[in-house]
Design a protein around this motif. Structure first.
Motif, short mmCIF file in Angstrom:
data_model
loop_
_atom_site.label_atom_id
_atom_site.label_comp_id
_atom_site.label_asym_id
_atom_site.label_seq_id
_atom_site.Cartn_x
_atom_site.Cartn_y
_atom_site.Cartn_z
N ASP A 184 0.85 -1.19 0.00
CA ASP A 184 0.00 0.00 0.00
C ASP A 184 0.89 1.24 0.00
O ASP A 184 1.18 1.81 1.04
N ALA A 185 1.33 1.65 -1.19
CA ALA A 185 2.28 2.77 -1.30
C ALA A 185 1.72 4.05 -0.72
O ALA A 185 2.42 4.78 -0.01
N SER A 186 0.47 4.35 -0.99
CA SER A 186 -0.14 5.58 -0.48
C SER A 186 -0.15 5.60 1.04
O SER A 186 0.15 6.62 1.67
N GLY A 187 -0.51 4.47 1.64
CA GLY A 187 -0.54 4.37 3.09
C GLY A 187 0.85 4.50 3.69
O GLY A 187 1.04 5.13 4.74
N ILE A 188 1.84 3.95 3.01
CA ILE A 188 3.22 4.02 3.48
C ILE A 188 3.70 5.47 3.49
O ILE A 188 4.29 5.94 4.47
N PHE A 189 3.43 6.20 2.41
CA PHE A 189 3.88 7.59 2.33
C PHE A 189 3.14 8.46 3.34
O PHE A 189 3.72 9.35 3.95
N ARG A 190 1.86 8.19 3.52
CA ARG A 190 1.08 8.96 4.49
C ARG A 190 1.63 8.76 5.90
O ARG A 190 1.83 9.72 6.64
N ALA A 191 1.91 7.51 6.24
CA ALA A 191 2.44 7.21 7.58
C ALA A 191 3.83 7.81 7.76
O ALA A 191 4.15 8.33 8.84
N TYR A 192 4.63 7.78 6.71
CA TYR A 192 5.99 8.31 6.81
C TYR A 192 5.99 9.81 7.06
O TYR A 192 6.66 10.30 7.98
N TYR A 193 5.24 10.56 6.26
CA TYR A 193 5.28 12.01 6.39
C TYR A 193 4.57 12.52 7.64
O TYR A 193 4.73 13.67 8.01
N SER A 195 5.05 10.79 10.53
CA SER A 195 5.80 10.20 11.63
C SER A 195 7.01 11.07 11.99
O SER A 195 7.98 11.13 11.24
N LYS A 196 6.94 11.69 13.13
CA LYS A 196 8.05 12.54 13.59
C LYS A 196 9.30 11.72 13.85
O LYS A 196 10.42 12.18 13.60
N SER A 197 9.14 10.49 14.34
CA SER A 197 10.30 9.69 14.74
C SER A 197 11.09 9.14 13.57
O SER A 197 12.25 8.75 13.72
N LEU A 198 10.49 9.10 12.37
CA LEU A 198 11.17 8.51 11.22
C LEU A 198 11.82 9.51 10.29
O LEU A 198 12.76 9.17 9.58
N ARG A 199 11.33 10.74 10.25
CA ARG A 199 11.69 11.63 9.17
C ARG A 199 13.14 12.12 9.18
O ARG A 199 13.60 12.68 8.20
N VAL A 227 18.25 -1.80 12.83
CA VAL A 227 17.33 -1.36 13.89
C VAL A 227 16.39 -0.29 13.34
O VAL A 227 15.18 -0.31 13.59
N ILE A 228 16.95 0.66 12.57
CA ILE A 228 16.13 1.71 11.97
C ILE A 228 15.16 1.10 10.96
O ILE A 228 13.98 1.48 10.91
N LEU A 229 15.63 0.15 10.18
CA LEU A 229 14.77 -0.51 9.20
C LEU A 229 13.62 -1.25 9.87
O LEU A 229 12.47 -1.19 9.41
N ASP A 230 13.91 -1.90 10.99
CA ASP A 230 12.87 -2.61 11.73
C ASP A 230 11.82 -1.63 12.25
O ASP A 230 10.61 -1.91 12.18
N GLU A 231 12.26 -0.49 12.74
CA GLU A 231 11.33 0.55 13.21
C GLU A 231 10.45 1.04 12.05
O GLU A 231 9.24 1.21 12.20
N ALA A 232 11.06 1.23 10.88
CA ALA A 232 10.31 1.69 9.71
C ALA A 232 9.28 0.67 9.29
O ALA A 232 8.14 1.02 8.94
N CYS A 233 9.64 -0.60 9.30
CA CYS A 233 8.71 -1.66 8.91
C CYS A 233 7.47 -1.67 9.80
O CYS A 233 6.35 -1.89 9.34
N GLN A 234 7.70 -1.43 11.08
CA GLN A 234 6.57 -1.45 12.03
C GLN A 234 5.70 -0.20 11.90
O GLN A 234 4.47 -0.31 11.82
#
Length: 381
Positions: A184-193, A195-199, A227-234
């Motif tokens: 779900d690319a749209s959902g992934i981008f929405r969650a990323y932008y 998310s304060k902890s990931l940006r 570790v960062i990748l695991d956080e991003a996956c979740q």
């Protein structure tokens, strides 16, 4: 280049913004937006160093200072020292700010705006983050990514991408590529932008119906990147576990194209390889063959070699899958080991190399078979 505060002011949700102070800071970069609410309430012990993102537009109603205007100057000072790009307040409790606040903002080129319309904070944040996302997509376009994968990109183009994307690249970068039917690319981008902890750790980019995750950190340790990748996956609800993704090598930010290139070919090798691989450096022969899969010489070699061995496909596949182990191959094919030895001898003759050792035959078969696998699945890459 990254979006400036001057550009952000052109967004529809910010049309009523009125500059109050800090005009000389309008060229500050903006990569995020957030809300200031309880952080500055008198008597509350709050870690302000983690409250606001660097280069963000912070919005507030100034409720925290409603009955205590003396809190305003310290709040503005803390925002500026935290690296915030600009501040805007809705004229609910204050129409004008104290002179000492205006003076501080002007002295430090820290833009402050006021606005009176009924625009929701969330609408402002959404439009700012959408603008940042579009800007990232412009620099990390599919055209640019393809040039990185094919290694046809110039250093000046790489430098332009580095300056343009919103992610503040650290000492090292690595990347993974993800592509699946339930992505779900749209959902992934929405969650990323949102998310304060990931940006400040990753950036996501679309490519060929899949998604790249670019990881950045000061460490050269693969475990830290994992570790960062695991956080991003979740947080992004990626349809795969981090431990199953092929991570590229780690490179300085000036060589981010290598991370993209390895991540893509690592994913492609995962479609072809018979064993689990999670690191690009462990791809074996695929790390060399995949980038060359469009070579006419390589195609001709594999097709010609295997054509001469027509009729032995089952034996070849079992022999390769069992790592050249004749006993394991015979068990797999339910026949005597001498039968396998005889077939290998015949294959050497048909290939025009009857004096080859079994080791040399396995080498040539493996390369030809790997190239044939790449070509047969090339439409999915």
């Amino acid at each position: 280049m990254a979006l400036t505060m001057k550009y952000i002011l052109t967004l529809p949700a910010l049309k009523s913004f009125k500059l109050v102070a800090g005009e000389d800071g309008l060229e500050r970069d903006v990569v995020s937006a957030g809300i200031a609410d309880y952080e500055f309430v008198d008597g509350i012990d709050y870690d302000l160093s983690k409250a606001f993102e660097k280069d963000s537009l912070v919005i507030s109603s100034l409720l925290f200072a409603k009955d205590k205007p003396s809190l305003l100057r310290p709040a503005i000072k803390q925002l500026n020292e935290a690296g915030v790009a600009a501040f805007a307040f809705k004229s609910v409790f204050f129409d004008n700010l104290p002179e000492e606040v205006i003076a501080y903002a002007n002295e430090n080129s820290f833009p402050i705006f006021s606005y009176k319309d009924g625009t929701w904070f969330e609408n402002i944040i959404f439009q700012v983050m959408s603008a940042v996302e579009k800007d990232d997509a412009r620099y990390l376009s599919e055209v640019h990514i393809e040039k990185m994968i094919k290694n046809t990109i110039t250093q000046s183009e790489i430098d332009n991408i580095r300056r343009g994307i919103s992610l503040l690249l650290s000492k090292t970068v690595s990347a993974v590529y993800i592509k699946s039917s339930d992505l779900d690319a749209s959902g992934i981008f929405r969650a990323y932008y949102m998310s304060k902890s990931l940006r400040d750790k990753i950036l996501v980019a679309k490519y060929n119906d899949g998604v790249f995750v670019l990881i950045t950190n000061s460490s050269w340790n693969e475990k830290t990147h994992r570790v960062i990748l695991d956080e991003a996956c979740q947080i992004l609800s990626l349809p795969v576990n981090a431990e199953n993704l092929v991570l590229s090598g780690m490179y300085p930010a000036t060589e981010l194209h290598k991370a993209f290139r390895e991540a893509y070919y690592g994913w492609a090798a995962g479609l072809l390889s018979l064993r689990k691989v999670t690191s690009y450096e462990n791809l074996g022969v695929y790390s060399a063959l995949l980038p060359l899969s469009s070579s006419s010489e390589l195609k001709t070699y594999a097709q010609s070699y295997l054509r001469r061995l027509k009729g032995y496909e089952e034996t070849i596949e079992a022999y390769i899958n069992n790592g050249g182990d004749i006993i394991a191959t015979s068990i797999n094919l339910n026949c005597h080991a001498n039968t396998i030895r005889y077939r290998l001898s015949k294959m050497k003759e048909l290939a025009g190399a009857k004096d080859e050792t079994d080791h040399e035959l396995f080498r040539d078969l493996s390369i030809a078979y790997a190239v044939a696998s790449i070509l047969s699945k090339n439409k999915n890459l």
